[in-house]
Design an enzyme around this catalytic site. Structure first.
Site, short mmCIF file in Angstrom:
data_model
loop_
_atom_site.label_atom_id
_atom_site.label_comp_id
_atom_site.label_asym_id
_atom_site.label_seq_id
_atom_site.Cartn_x
_atom_site.Cartn_y
_atom_site.Cartn_z
N CYS A 3 0.73 -1.16 -0.04
CA CYS A 3 0.02 0.08 0.10
C CYS A 3 0.86 1.30 -0.02
CB CYS A 3 -0.93 -0.01 1.27
SG CYS A 3 -0.07 0.28 2.67
N CYS A 6 3.37 1.66 2.74
CA CYS A 6 4.85 0.86 2.15
C CYS A 6 5.87 1.98 1.56
CB CYS A 6 4.63 -0.33 1.68
SG CYS A 6 3.56 -1.57 2.46
N ASP A 402 10.16 23.54 -34.75
CA ASP A 402 11.12 23.84 -35.47
C ASP A 402 10.86 23.67 -36.60
OD1 ASP A 402 14.10 24.32 -36.26
OD2 ASP A 402 13.84 22.08 -36.48
N ASP A 593 14.17 18.59 -33.42
CA ASP A 593 14.87 17.16 -33.82
C ASP A 593 16.24 17.57 -33.92
OD1 ASP A 593 15.15 18.86 -36.19
OD2 ASP A 593 15.40 17.31 -37.51
N ASP A 597 18.34 22.51 -31.18
CA ASP A 597 16.87 22.60 -30.76
C ASP A 597 16.91 22.16 -29.18
OD1 ASP A 597 15.75 23.26 -33.31
OD2 ASP A 597 15.55 21.24 -33.78
#
Length: 700
Positions: A3, A6, A402, A593, A597
Site C-alpha cells: 500500500c 509501504c 522547429d 529534432d 533545438d
C-alpha cells in the site's frame, strides 16, 4: 509492498542512509530509484536499509523469471477460499431463514489455518511496520482479523455461545488475498509493453566468420564491427548499417509505423525490427545497452517507475493515514462501549473500520495509470521519458515547431547557384565536414555534377551564421545573407527561398563569388497534423532561422498564418523564443529534432523530440516521437490528457471508498466481510480503470 504506506516507509528508510541524496519508490512497479554519492559500500547499505524496513531488496537485473500464466500465484488464494466457503454458507443460509451453524470446533479448524498460515504475510509485514514505528495495510488487516478471531475464541471458550465470528476473520483474509492476486495479475498487464519490447531481441545472431562461413553467436557476445547475416523473416539482432542486399524492414514495434520501410546499402537498420523478403548483411554499430531498443526500454521503464507530481499529495495523505485509521477504530470501539453496546458488537464495528480503510487503492491510483499510459504510448511510437512530462502535457496550450527536419523533410535541395562550377566545388569543399542540411545540399549538388571536392584548411564555424576557411590557399566565407550583409557584402535582394552566399576574402576586401538558393519540402503529414492541433484549440508557432519571406512561404504550405511565424531566429535564440511564448502563463510544448533545438526543448514546459533527429535532442526532451512523424504530437498530448483523467478518476474512487466506508463501518452499517469485499474491490477497480488506457489508439 502492499500500500501507499509501504512506499513512505521504504523511502524514509532509504533517505536516512548517509550519502543518499534522493529516493523515489513506486508501488505498482515495486522499484526504487536512488541517487547517492559514490562509495564502495553504498549499495550494501541501501540493501540493508530496505531489508531493515521489512522488505526484500532485489536488483532490477537479477529478478527471478516471472510466471506470466493467468493463474500464477493463485494456489494460496484458492486454498483460503476453499477453507472459508463452508464458513460462509451457513451465514448465507441464515439470511434465508435457515439456521444451520457449524460446530464451533469445526469453525475453529477451518478459520485458524487461513488466519495464521495463509495470512502469515500480514503478520510479518505488520510486525516490520510496528518495529519501524509506522503502519501499513498489512498491520490494519492483521489487527482487524486477529481481533475477529480472538473475539470468536472468547465467545466460544468463555461465554459458550454458538454465535461466533470465525467466518468474518477467515473471509476477510481470503478476500484481501484474492484482491492482491487480482491486483498483481492486472499489474502484469500494465507491464506488457516492456515485456513486448524485451521479446524483440532474438537470442542469437548469424555472424560471418573471417575464415568464411557463418556461426551462430549469442546476442550477448556480439561485437561492434561484426558482420551478421539476417535472413528473410528474422529479427535484426543489433543496430547496424546494411552492407549487402536490399529489403523491406518492419519497424512497427519500435516506431508504431505499420508500413514496411525500404532499406538499401548504406541505410541504418535497428535491432528488433523484422527483415522482409531479402537476405541482408549488416555491420554491427551498437550492442547491449547502446542499441536503440535498449534505450527505448530504459526510457519506458524510467517513465513507469517515476512519480507524477500529483503523487506528492497522495504520499502526504498516506503518511498519516494508517495512524489516523487506528485512532478512528479505537474511538469506534470505545464509543460503542460507552453507549452501552455489547462488547462483541463494538469489536466487530472496530474491525470493520480497520478492514475497509486499507489504503491499497490509494497507492496504486497514480502509478497504475502512468504504467498503462506510457505502455500504450510506447506501442504507438511515443516514448514518454518521465511522469512529469506526461502530467504537464495535458495542460499544453501552445505548440512551437522547429521548421527544418520537423515540419519539413529536412533535406533541402540546391535549386539555384549563380557562380561557376569551380565556385560550386569550393563551396562544397568548405562544407564537406558539416552535417548542416544546407551544407549537405551543396555537397550533393557538387557530387551530382561530378566535381572534384577539395579538402579545406583551417575551417572555423560561426554559430548560426556560416563558415570561414581556406581552399587552395584562398580564403572564403560561406553563410547566411544577413551575416554577409552585416560584414558589408553587397548581395542584392534576398531570394524568395532560404539563401546563402559564397564570399572570397582578398586584399581588396570581401568579394561576392556566388549566391545560393535552397528549397525544402513539407513532410507529407505536417499540414494535416497542424490542422488537427488547430482543431484542438491550441496556439501554434513555427520557429525558423530563414528570412521572413522564405519562412512565410513555407508556413503557407503547412497551413500556418503569417502571424504564427517566428523568422530569422538564430539557433542560440530559440530557447529565448520559447521563454517569450511562455509569458502570460502559457504552457508551451516545443517540437524539434536537431542539436541546436536542445536548449529550446529543455526550456519548454514539455520538450517533444523527433525520433529521426539527434540523440542530444532526445535527451533534452521529455517525449520522443520514434517515427519522426509530426502527426504523433497530437497523439502524445491526447495520451497525456487521458492518462491524467484516469489518475484523477482513480484518486477520486480511492478516496471515495475510504471517506464513505469508514463512517459507515464505524456506525455499524458494514460488517467485516462486506468491508473486506469493498476494500478488495477498490484496488481492483483502480487497476481495471487504468487498464482501459490500453485500448487507446492515436486516432481515437
Amino acid at each position: 509492498m502492499t500500500c501507499a504506506s509501504c512506499v513512505n516507509r521504504v523511502e524514509r528508510a532509504l533517505r536516512k542512509v548517509p550519502g543518499v541524496q534522493e529516493a523515489s519508490v513506486n508501488l505498482a512497479t515495486e522499484t526504487a530509484r536512488v541517487t547517492f554519492e559514490p562509495g564502495s559500500e553504498m549499495e550494501a547499505q541501501i540493501r540493508r536499509a530496505v531489508r531493515n524496513a521489512g522488505y526484500e531488496p532485489r536488483a532490477a537485473d537479477q529478478q527471478a523469471e516471472e510466471d506470466l500464466s493467468p493463474w500464477a500465484g493463485f494456489m494460496p488464494v484458492g486454498l483460503a477460499l476453499a477453507l472459508s466457503l463452508p464458513l460462509v454458507v451457513p451465514m448465507a443460509l441464515d439470511l434465508l431463514g435457515i439456521h444451520r451453524m457449524l460446530p464451533a470446533w469445526l469453525q475453529f479448524l477451518l478459520a485458524t489455518p487461513v488466519q495464521f498460515v495463509l495470512g502469515a504475510r500480514f503478520y510479518r509485514a505488520g510486525w516490520h511496520a510496528l518495529k519501524a514505528r509506522t503502519g501499513n495495510m498489512d498491520l490494519l488487516v492483521a489487527i482487524g482479523t486477529t481481533a475477529g478471531w480472538g473475539l470468536s475464541m472468547w465467545l466460544w471458550l468463555v461465554r459458550d455461545t454458538s454465535h461466533l465470528y470465525f467466518e468474518a476473520s477467515a473471509v476477510v483474509v481470503s478476500l484481501v488475498l484474492l484482491g492482491k492476486w487480482l491486483e498483481a495479475r492486472a499489474k502484469r498487464q500494465t507491464t506488457a509493453a516492456i515485456r513486448a519490447l524485451h521479446a524483440l531481441r532474438p537470442d542469437i545472431a548469424h555472424v560471418m566468420l573471417r575464415s568464411g562461413g557463418e556461426a551462430d553467436v549469442p546476442i550477448g557476445e556480439l561485437l561492434v564491427g561484426d558482420r551478421m547475416v539476417v535472413r528473410p523473416g528474422e529479427r535484426v539482432p543489433a543496430d547496424g548499417v546494411l552492407e549487402q542486399g536490399r529489403t523491406q524492414v518492419d519497424e512497427s514495434m519500435l516506431t508504431g509505423e505499420p508500413l514496411p520501410v525500404a532499406k538499401g546499402e548504406g541505410d541504418r537498420v535497428t535491432g528488433g525490427s523484422i527483415n522482409g523478403e531479402g537476405r541482408i548483411v549488416v555491420r554491427v554499430e551498437a550492442v547491449g545497452h547502446e542499441t536503440v531498443l535498449a534505450r527505448i526500454i530504459r526510457l519506458v521503464e524510467d517513465a513507469q517507475a517515476a512519480k507524477a507530481p500529483i503523487q506528492r499529495l497522495v504520499d502526504q495523505v498516506s503518511a498519516v493515514f494508517v495512524p489516523v485509521v487506528l485512532v478512528i477504530a479505537l474511538v469506534t470501539l470505545l464509543g460503542w462501549l460507552a453507549m452501552g453496546g455489547e462488547v462483541e458488537a463494538a469489536v466487530v464495528h472496530a474491525v470493520a473500520v480497520l478492514v475497509i480503510a486499507c489504503p491499497c487503492a490509494l497507492g496504486l491510483a497514480t502509478p497504475a495509470a502512468i504504467m498503462a499510459g506510457t505502455g500504450v504510448a510506447a506501442k504507438h511510437g511515443i516514448l514518454i521519458k518521465d511522469a512529469q512530462a506526461l502530467e504537464i502535457a495535458h495542460k499544453v496550450d501552445t505548440v512551437a515547431f522547429d521548421k527544418t527536419g520537423t515540419l519539413t523533410v529536412g533535406k533541402p535541395r540546391l535549386v539555384e547557384f549563380t557562380g561557376n562550377d569551380d565556385m560550386l566545388a569550393i563551396a562544397a569543399g568548405l562544407q564537406s565536414g558539416s552535417e548542416h542540411p544546407l551544407a549537405r545540399a551543396v555537397v550533393d549538388a557538387a557530387k551530382a555534377k561530378g566535381l572534384s571536392i577539395e579538402t579545406p584548411d583551417d575551417v572555423r564555424a560561426v554559430p548560426g551564421r556560416g563558415l570561414e576557411g581556406e581552399v587552395k590557399g584562398r580564403s572564403f566565407l560561406i553563410g547566411s545573407l544577413p551575416w554577409l550583409k552585416s560584414l558589408g557584402v553587397e548581395v542584392g535582394e534576398s531570394m524568395n527561398a532560404t539563401g546563402s552566399a559564397l564570399v572570397e576574402r582578398t586584399t581588396d576586401g570581401l568579394t561576392l563569388r556566388a549566391l545560393m538558393a535552397f528549397a525544402d519540402e513539407p513532410k507529407p503529414s505536417a499540414a494535416a497534423a497542424i490542422a488537427q492541433l488547430r482543431a484542438r484549440g491550441l496556439r501554434l508557432r513555427m520557429i525558423s532561422g530563414d528570412n521572413q519571406a522564405a519562412a512565410v512561404a513555407m508556413a503557407a504550405r503547412l497551413g500556418l498564418r503569417e502571424d504564427e511565424v517566428l523568422a530569422n531566429v538564430l539557433p542560440g535564440d530559440k530557447a529565448a523564443a520559447v521563454a517569450q511564448l511562455k509569458q502570460g502563463g502559457h504552457v508551451v510544448a516545443m517540437v524539434g529534432d536537431g542539436v541546436n533545438d536542445a536548449p529550446a526543448l529543455a526550456a519548454a514546459d514539455v520538450g517533444i523530440a523527433m525520433g529521426s533527429g539527434t540523440d542530444v535532442a532526445m535527451h533534452a526532451a521529455g517525449i520522443t516521437l520514434m517515427r519522426g512523424d509530426v502527426a504523433l504530437v497530437a497523439g502524445a498530448l491526447d495520451v497525456s490528457h487521458r492518462t491524467v483523467r484516469k489518475i484523477r478518476q482513480n484518486l477520486f474512487w480511492a478516496f471515495a471508498y475510504n471517506v464513505a466506508g469508514i463512517p459507515l463501518a464505524a456506525l455499524g452499517y458494514l460488517n467485516p466481510v462486506v468491508a473486506g469485499a469493498a476494500m478488495a474491490l477498490s484496488s481492483i477497480s483502480v487497476m481495471g480503470n487504468a487498464l482501459l488506457l490500453r485500448r487507446w489508439h492515436e486516432r481515437s
